[in-house]
Design a protein around this motif. Structure first.
Motif, PDB file in Angstrom:
ATOM      1  N   UNK A 154       0.843  -1.201   0.000  1.00  0.00           N
ATOM      2  CA  UNK A 154       0.000   0.000   0.000  1.00  0.00           C
ATOM      3  C   UNK A 154       0.874   1.246   0.000  1.00  0.00           C
ATOM      4  N   UNK A 155       1.931   1.245   0.799  1.00  0.00           N
ATOM      5  CA  UNK A 155       2.842   2.394   0.840  1.00  0.00           C
ATOM      6  C   UNK A 155       3.430   2.638  -0.545  1.00  0.00           C
ATOM      7  N   UNK A 156       3.846   1.560  -1.211  1.00  0.00           N
ATOM      8  CA  UNK A 156       4.426   1.689  -2.548  1.00  0.00           C
ATOM      9  C   UNK A 156       3.404   2.247  -3.534  1.00  0.00           C
ATOM     10  N   UNK A 157       2.158   1.741  -3.453  1.00  0.00           N
ATOM     11  CA  UNK A 157       1.104   2.195  -4.359  1.00  0.00           C
ATOM     12  C   UNK A 157       0.804   3.677  -4.155  1.00  0.00           C
ATOM     13  N   UNK A 158       0.694   4.095  -2.906  1.00  0.00           N
ATOM     14  CA  UNK A 158       0.368   5.493  -2.626  1.00  0.00           C
ATOM     15  C   UNK A 158       1.534   6.414  -2.990  1.00  0.00           C
ATOM     16  N   UNK A 159       2.744   5.939  -2.798  1.00  0.00           N
ATOM     17  CA  UNK A 159       3.917   6.742  -3.181  1.00  0.00           C
ATOM     18  C   UNK A 159       3.913   6.959  -4.699  1.00  0.00           C
ATOM     19  N   UNK A 160       3.602   5.903  -5.446  1.00  0.00           N
ATOM     20  CA  UNK A 160       3.531   6.018  -6.903  1.00  0.00           C
ATOM     21  C   UNK A 160       2.419   6.980  -7.315  1.00  0.00           C
ATOM     22  N   UNK A 161       1.294   6.920  -6.594  1.00  0.00           N
ATOM     23  CA  UNK A 161       0.176   7.814  -6.893  1.00  0.00           C
ATOM     24  C   UNK A 161       0.562   9.264  -6.664  1.00  0.00           C
ATOM     25  N   UNK A 162       1.249   9.538  -5.555  1.00  0.00           N
ATOM     26  CA  UNK A 162       1.653  10.914  -5.262  1.00  0.00           C
ATOM     27  C   UNK A 162       2.605  11.442  -6.323  1.00  0.00           C
ATOM     28  N   UNK A 163       3.495  10.583  -6.823  1.00  0.00           N
ATOM     29  CA  UNK A 163       4.427  11.009  -7.869  1.00  0.00           C
ATOM     30  C   UNK A 163       3.694  11.270  -9.185  1.00  0.00           C
ATOM     31  N   UNK A 164       2.746  10.384  -9.519  1.00  0.00           N
ATOM     32  CA  UNK A 164       2.005  10.543 -10.775  1.00  0.00           C
ATOM     33  C   UNK A 164       1.155  11.806 -10.762  1.00  0.00           C
ATOM     34  N   UNK A 165       0.615  12.156  -9.581  1.00  0.00           N
ATOM     35  CA  UNK A 165      -0.258  13.329  -9.474  1.00  0.00           C
ATOM     36  C   UNK A 165       0.516  14.601  -9.148  1.00  0.00           C
ATOM     37  N   UNK A 166       1.778  14.434  -8.753  1.00  0.00           N
ATOM     38  CA  UNK A 166       2.587  15.596  -8.408  1.00  0.00           C
ATOM     39  C   UNK A 166       2.143  16.269  -7.125  1.00  0.00           C
ATOM     40  N   UNK A 167       1.766  15.467  -6.133  1.00  0.00           N
ATOM     41  CA  UNK A 167       1.310  16.034  -4.858  1.00  0.00           C
ATOM     42  C   UNK A 167       2.162  15.498  -3.720  1.00  0.00           C
ATOM     43  N   UNK A 168       2.187  16.259  -2.629  1.00  0.00           N
ATOM     44  CA  UNK A 168       2.863  15.822  -1.410  1.00  0.00           C
ATOM     45  C   UNK A 168       2.035  14.703  -0.797  1.00  0.00           C
ATOM     46  N   UNK A 169       2.608  13.516  -0.627  1.00  0.00           N
ATOM     47  CA  UNK A 169       1.802  12.367  -0.186  1.00  0.00           C
ATOM     48  C   UNK A 169       1.165  12.513   1.194  1.00  0.00           C
ATOM     49  N   UNK A 170       1.832  13.210   2.124  1.00  0.00           N
ATOM     50  CA  UNK A 170       1.310  13.187   3.487  1.00  0.00           C
ATOM     51  C   UNK A 170      -0.022  13.918   3.633  1.00  0.00           C
ATOM     52  N   UNK A 171      -0.127  15.204   3.324  1.00  0.00           N
ATOM     53  CA  UNK A 171      -1.425  15.872   3.532  1.00  0.00           C
ATOM     54  C   UNK A 171      -2.498  15.421   2.548  1.00  0.00           C
ATOM     55  N   UNK A 224      -3.357  11.120   3.099  1.00  0.00           N
ATOM     56  CA  UNK A 224      -3.571  10.542   4.424  1.00  0.00           C
ATOM     57  C   UNK A 224      -4.940   9.878   4.534  1.00  0.00           C
ATOM     58  N   UNK A 225      -5.983  10.578   4.097  1.00  0.00           N
ATOM     59  CA  UNK A 225      -7.343  10.027   4.191  1.00  0.00           C
ATOM     60  C   UNK A 225      -7.490   8.790   3.316  1.00  0.00           C
ATOM     61  N   UNK A 226      -6.913   8.831   2.124  1.00  0.00           N
ATOM     62  CA  UNK A 226      -6.969   7.671   1.241  1.00  0.00           C
ATOM     63  C   UNK A 226      -6.268   6.483   1.881  1.00  0.00           C
ATOM     64  N   UNK A 227      -5.117   6.726   2.504  1.00  0.00           N
ATOM     65  CA  UNK A 227      -4.392   5.645   3.173  1.00  0.00           C
ATOM     66  C   UNK A 227      -5.232   5.037   4.291  1.00  0.00           C
ATOM     67  N   UNK A 228      -5.913   5.903   5.052  1.00  0.00           N
ATOM     68  CA  UNK A 228      -6.765   5.413   6.144  1.00  0.00           C
ATOM     69  C   UNK A 228      -7.889   4.547   5.607  1.00  0.00           C
ATOM     70  N   UNK A 229      -8.506   4.986   4.506  1.00  0.00           N
ATOM     71  CA  UNK A 229      -9.595   4.204   3.918  1.00  0.00           C
ATOM     72  C   UNK A 229      -9.100   2.853   3.409  1.00  0.00           C
ATOM     73  N   UNK A 230      -7.909   2.853   2.830  1.00  0.00           N
ATOM     74  CA  UNK A 230      -7.346   1.603   2.313  1.00  0.00           C
ATOM     75  C   UNK A 230      -7.035   0.630   3.441  1.00  0.00           C
ATOM     76  N   UNK A 231      -6.498   1.149   4.533  1.00  0.00           N
ATOM     77  CA  UNK A 231      -6.202   0.288   5.689  1.00  0.00           C
ATOM     78  C   UNK A 231      -7.497  -0.279   6.261  1.00  0.00           C
ATOM     79  N   UNK A 232      -8.549   0.550   6.309  1.00  0.00           N
ATOM     80  CA  UNK A 232      -9.854   0.059   6.771  1.00  0.00           C
ATOM     81  C   UNK A 232     -10.358  -1.041   5.849  1.00  0.00           C
ATOM     82  N   UNK A 233     -10.141  -0.862   4.548  1.00  0.00           N
ATOM     83  CA  UNK A 233     -10.581  -1.870   3.587  1.00  0.00           C
ATOM     84  C   UNK A 233      -9.881  -3.196   3.858  1.00  0.00           C
ATOM     85  N   UNK A 234      -8.581  -3.144   4.143  1.00  0.00           N
ATOM     86  CA  UNK A 234      -7.845  -4.368   4.462  1.00  0.00           C
ATOM     87  C   UNK A 234      -8.448  -5.026   5.690  1.00  0.00           C
ATOM     88  N   UNK A 235      -8.826  -4.193   6.676  1.00  0.00           N
ATOM     89  CA  UNK A 235      -9.355  -4.737   7.922  1.00  0.00           C
ATOM     90  C   UNK A 235     -10.682  -5.452   7.751  1.00  0.00           C
TER      91      UNK A 235
END
Length: 220
Positions: A9-26, A29-40
């Motif tokens: 997931x970290x790798x996927x989100x890092x790739x997404x931030x690079x493709x979109x040209x955005x800072x991954x943390x701000x 963050x919400x997308x990462x939380x939703x993805x972790x919930x999905x795993x759960x």
């Protein structure tokens, strides 16, 4: 445990931030939380997120073919975390290109479509071609390209619902004695008919017949 899903997931989100040209943390963050919930809550024994090239290609395709900006792409994926699973969206770029070139759909129309039916991003080009084949030409509905474009823009679920589901509804309408031109006119006027479950159509038809009988009774 869950280290592998979280690492991918970290790798996927890092790739997404690079493709979109955005800072991954701000931004992510919400997308990462939703993805972790999905795993759960997922019943899958193993959850592996999309490889870097698939994530980057999907993000680039959304930016190119729709009117979504980076924030819009992130919001869309936050609603449909499954789009980041495995290689589920490996064909997304080709599918969006196909819809644009074959049906002449505008970026805003594609934006509305993927928002209403994010499952479009998980179609393969072959599956899309099959669905369009049912809609157009010699298919179940026999729509023209222009008519098919209007139907899928109004009800994009027609492309992700199994064709057998809505072809049964079309067959029911034909079975009522309606000609092909009438069925096409109905679907054009009410695109939701194309994906209405057969049992719902039968209930609506029986209700309409009952109302018509009552109306004739009052008129008499």
């Amino acid at each position: 445990g869950d280290t592998q899903p979280h690492a991918s997931l970290y790798t996927a989100l890092h790739s997404l931030s690079e493709a979109l040209g955005v800072d991954p943390w701000p931004h992510l963050q919400r997308l990462a939380e939703r993805c972790v919930q999905y795993v759960g809550i997922s019943k899958r024994k193993e959850v592996f997120w999309a490889p870097s090239d698939v994530v980057a290609a999907t993000a680039a395709a959304l930016l190119q073919h729709t009117s979504l900006d980076a924030a819009g792409v992130i919001a869309l994926l936050a609603r449909r975390q499954r789009c980041l699973l495995g290689s589920s969206t490996a064909g997304a770029a080709a599918v969006l290109q196909q819809l644009q070139s074959e049906l002449g759909l505008a970026p805003q129309q594609l934006t509305n479509m993927v928002r209403a039916a994010p499952g479009l991003l998980e179609l393969t080009p072959g599956a899309l071609a099959q669905q369009l084949g049912y809609l157009c030409g010699e298919g179940a509905l026999g729509l023209t390209t222009q008519q098919a474009a209007a139907v899928v823009a109004a009800n994009p679920r027609v492309l992700v619902v199994p064709a057998a589901t809505w072809s049964a509804s079309v067959a029911f309408l034909v079975g009522l004695g309606l000609g092909g031109d009438v069925v096409r006119s109905l679907v054009m006027a009410a695109p939701g008919l194309a994906t209405a479950p057969l049992k719902d159509l039968i209930l609506r038809w029986n209700y309409l017949r009952a109302e018509l009988k009552v109306g004739r009774g009052w008129a008499q």
